[in-house]
Write a protein that holds these residues in place. Structure first.
Motif, PDB file in Angstrom:
ATOM      1  N   UNK A 284      18.125-124.721 -33.248  1.00 16.00           N
ATOM      2  CA  UNK A 284      17.097-124.030 -33.492  1.00 16.00           C
ATOM      3  C   UNK A 284      16.976-122.861 -32.535  1.00 16.00           C
ATOM      4  N   UNK A 285      17.345-121.690 -32.808  1.00 19.18           N
ATOM      5  CA  UNK A 285      17.464-120.714 -31.813  1.00 19.18           C
ATOM      6  C   UNK A 285      16.931-119.293 -32.401  1.00 19.18           C
ATOM      7  N   UNK A 286      16.613-118.303 -31.565  1.00 22.05           N
ATOM      8  CA  UNK A 286      16.467-116.858 -31.805  1.00 22.05           C
ATOM      9  C   UNK A 286      17.615-116.046 -32.078  1.00 22.05           C
TER      10      UNK A 286
ATOM     11  N   UNK B 214      13.373-116.497 -35.482  1.00 18.03           N
ATOM     12  CA  UNK B 214      13.592-118.018 -35.205  1.00 18.03           C
ATOM     13  C   UNK B 214      14.242-118.581 -36.310  1.00 18.03           C
ATOM     14  N   UNK B 215      15.386-119.210 -36.105  1.00 22.93           N
ATOM     15  CA  UNK B 215      16.213-119.830 -37.353  1.00 22.93           C
ATOM     16  C   UNK B 215      16.429-121.219 -36.931  1.00 22.93           C
ATOM     17  N   UNK B 216      16.046-122.061 -37.789  1.00 23.73           N
ATOM     18  CA  UNK B 216      16.387-123.307 -37.682  1.00 23.73           C
ATOM     19  C   UNK B 216      17.311-124.017 -38.818  1.00 23.73           C
TER      20      UNK B 216
ATOM     21  N   UNK C  15      26.306-128.828 -35.201  1.00 24.64           N
ATOM     22  CA  UNK C  15      25.274-127.843 -35.152  1.00 24.64           C
ATOM     23  C   UNK C  15      25.472-126.333 -35.749  1.00 24.64           C
ATOM     24  N   UNK C  16      24.760-126.137 -37.144  1.00 26.16           N
ATOM     25  CA  UNK C  16      24.985-125.214 -37.737  1.00 26.16           C
ATOM     26  C   UNK C  16      24.391-123.857 -37.154  1.00 26.16           C
ATOM     27  N   UNK C  17      24.816-122.798 -37.424  1.00 26.80           N
ATOM     28  CA  UNK C  17      24.348-121.681 -36.894  1.00 26.80           C
ATOM     29  C   UNK C  17      24.683-120.587 -37.930  1.00 26.80           C
ATOM     30  N   UNK C  18      23.959-119.458 -38.193  1.00 29.70           N
ATOM     31  CA  UNK C  18      24.560-118.446 -39.125  1.00 29.70           C
ATOM     32  C   UNK C  18      25.755-117.741 -38.789  1.00 29.70           C
TER      33      UNK C  18
ATOM     34  N   UNK D 240      26.322-119.476 -45.816  1.00 25.22           N
ATOM     35  CA  UNK D 240      27.531-119.766 -45.562  1.00 25.22           C
ATOM     36  C   UNK D 240      27.991-120.804 -44.529  1.00 25.22           C
ATOM     37  N   UNK D 241      27.288-120.904 -43.560  1.00 25.63           N
ATOM     38  CA  UNK D 241      27.331-121.773 -42.398  1.00 25.63           C
ATOM     39  C   UNK D 241      27.165-123.068 -43.393  1.00 25.63           C
ATOM     40  N   UNK D 242      25.907-123.292 -44.105  1.00 28.26           N
ATOM     41  CA  UNK D 242      25.976-124.300 -44.887  1.00 28.26           C
ATOM     42  C   UNK D 242      27.224-124.932 -45.773  1.00 28.26           C
TER      43      UNK D 242
END
Length: 357
Positions: free
Chosen positions: A154-156, A171-173, A182-185, A344-346
Motif C-alpha cells: 500500500x503505497x503512493x 494511492x495503490x494497494x 508484496x506486489x507492486x506495479x 502485470x504484477x498480479x
C-alpha cells in the motif's frame, strides 16, 4: 489452483480505464459495477465480453453478485478491484457534502472481499485516502486484509514512472492471499514520456482553433473561448508559460487574482512540451481550471488530447453525450497504462505460483 486463468470484477468501474489495462495485462474482465448509468455504453464498447452491472454498492448483496457472475469463494484466480470515487479525499476543492456518502465506499467494498476471499485485491485512489486513513477506513481495511492472510502493498506511486505521460500521484494497494510476495506495479522500462511524445501534429493531432468540433469518434474537439480569454492566453508564453504574463494588464487581470501572483499559477497556464502533463482532472477542457492550455496553440486541450495524456489508446471510444460528461469519464479514470502495470504484477505472480504447484 484448479482455475489457471485470472479473472476480475471491477467495482466503481467508470468508463473502464482500470478494466482496459487489466485486460491488456491478460486478465479476463467478468464485470464492471457502477452506480452511474452514463458509464454503461462506454464500458461495454471497450471492455470485451464484460458485463456492466448498474448497481449501488450500498444496496448490492454479496450473494446476488455470486449468483449473477457464477463466482466462487476462496478462488485464487479471482481479483476484486475497488477504485471508488475519490472526490471526498481529493486535495482539489470539491463540495464535500456532495461526496460525503462516497467516503464509506471502501467499507462497503471490504464486505465483498471478506465474503469472497479472492486471490487478489486492488484498490486505487487519491493519496488523501492514506493521509486520512482513519477517517477513510483504510487502516481498518488493511488490518482486515492482513488478518485474513493477505500480504499487502500500500503505497503512493506517480504514474509517470509507469508509462503514462502525466504526473499523477495515486494511492495503490495490491493484496494477495496466495504468496508472501508484496506486489507492486511493474515500472516502465525506458524514458519518462512527455507531452511531446504523445501530442502535436507528428502524433496525429492537427492544429485546431478554440471551439473546434470534431464529429468523429476521434473527438479532437475543444471548448470555445471568449474574446477576452483569447487575448489572455495569446500573451501566455509558449511551452509552460503562466498567467503572470497578463497579471499587470488591468484590462486582462482577473479581480480574484489581484495581489495573488504566487497563488493558482497553473490557472491559464500552458503545458510544457518536454515534461509529463500535470494531473488530468475532469475539468481539463477548461483553461481556468488548471494548467490545461495547449503548449503552443491558443486553446484548451481537446477531449482526445486529455484521453491520450491519460494513456487511453486512440481507438478507445467514449460514448457519453456532451463535453462535460466525456471529460468526466476521462478525468476520473485510472490511466489504462498504469492499470496494465498493476495487472502485470498480479499476472506474473500468479504464473510463478502456478509453476511451483
Amino acid at each position: 489452483m484448479k482455475n489457471k486463468h485470472l479473472k476480475a470484477v471491477d467495482f466503481f468501474c467508470g468508463g473502464g480505464g482500470m478494466s482496459y489495462g487489466m485486460q491488456r495485462a491478460g486478465v479476463k474482465m467478468l464485470a464492471g459495477i457502477d452506480y452511474e448509468m452514463s458509464c454503461k455504453e462506454t464500458y461495454e464498447t471497450n471492455i470485451s465480453e464484460a458485463e456492466f452491472i448498474h448497481a449501488d454498492v450500498f444496496e448490492l448483496r454479496e450473494q446476488d453478485l455470486e449468483h449473477r457472475l457464477g463466482l466462487e469463494k476462496h478462488d485464487d484466480s479471482l481479483i476484486l478491484i475497488g477504485c471508488s470515487p475519490c472526490q471526498y479525499w481529493s486535495v482539489i476543492n470539491t463540495k464535500k457534502e456532495k461526496s460525503e456518502k462516497s467516503k464509506s465506499l471502501l467499507t462497503e467494498f471490504s464486505r465483498f472481499v471478506g465474503y469472497f476471499m479472492p486471490g487478489y485485491v486492488v484498490v486505487e485512489n487519491v493519496p488523501g485516502i492514506r493521509s486520512r486513513q482513519q477517517e477513510s477506513g483504510l487502516d481498518v481495511f488493511i488490518e482486515k486484509l492482513e488478518s485474513w492472510g493477505y500480504t499487502v502493498h500500500a503505497e503512493i506511486h506517480d504514474t509517470k514512472h509507469y508509462g503514462v505521460p502525466q504526473s499523477r500521484k495515486r494511492f495503490t494497494l495490491i493484496a494477495n492471499r496466495i504468496s508472501a510476495d508484496k506486489l507492486e506495479p511493474v515500472p516502465h522500462q525506458g524514458k519518462i514520456l512527455t507531452v511531446r511524445d504523445v501530442l502535436g501534429e507528428e502524433n496525429g493531432f492537427p492544429k485546431i482553433p478554440a471551439g473546434h468540433q470534431d464529429a468523429t469518434e476521434r473527438m479532437h474537439s475543444c471548448a470555445g473561448l471568449s474574446a477576452i480569454n483569447l487575448k489572455r492566453i495569446r500573451l501566455v508564453p509558449k511551452d509552460g508559460g503562466n498567467r503572470l504574463a497578463f497579471a499587470h494588464r488591468p484590462d486582462l487581470q482577473l479581480k480574484c487574482f489581484i495581489g495573488k501572483d504566487e497563488s493558482f499559477k497553473d490557472t491559464f497556464g500552458r503545458l510544457w512540451w518536454d515534461k509529463p502533463s500535470p494531473t488530468i482532472t475532469t475539468k481539463f477542457f477548461s483553461i481556468s481550471n488548471g494548467r490545461f492550455v495547449h503548449p503552443e496553440e491558443d486553446r484548451a486541450l481537446s477531449l482526445r488530447e486529455g484521453a491520450t495524456l491519460q494513456s487511453f489508446p486512440g481507438e478507445y471510444v467514449f460514448k457519453a453525450r456532451g463535453r462535460e460528461k466525456i471529460a468526466r469519464l476521462i478525468g476520473n479514470a485510472v490511466p489504462p497504462m498504469y492499470a496494465e502495470k498493476i495487472g502485470r504484477a498480479i499476472v506474473d505472480n500468479f504464473k510463478r505460483i502456478n509453476k511451483t504447484h
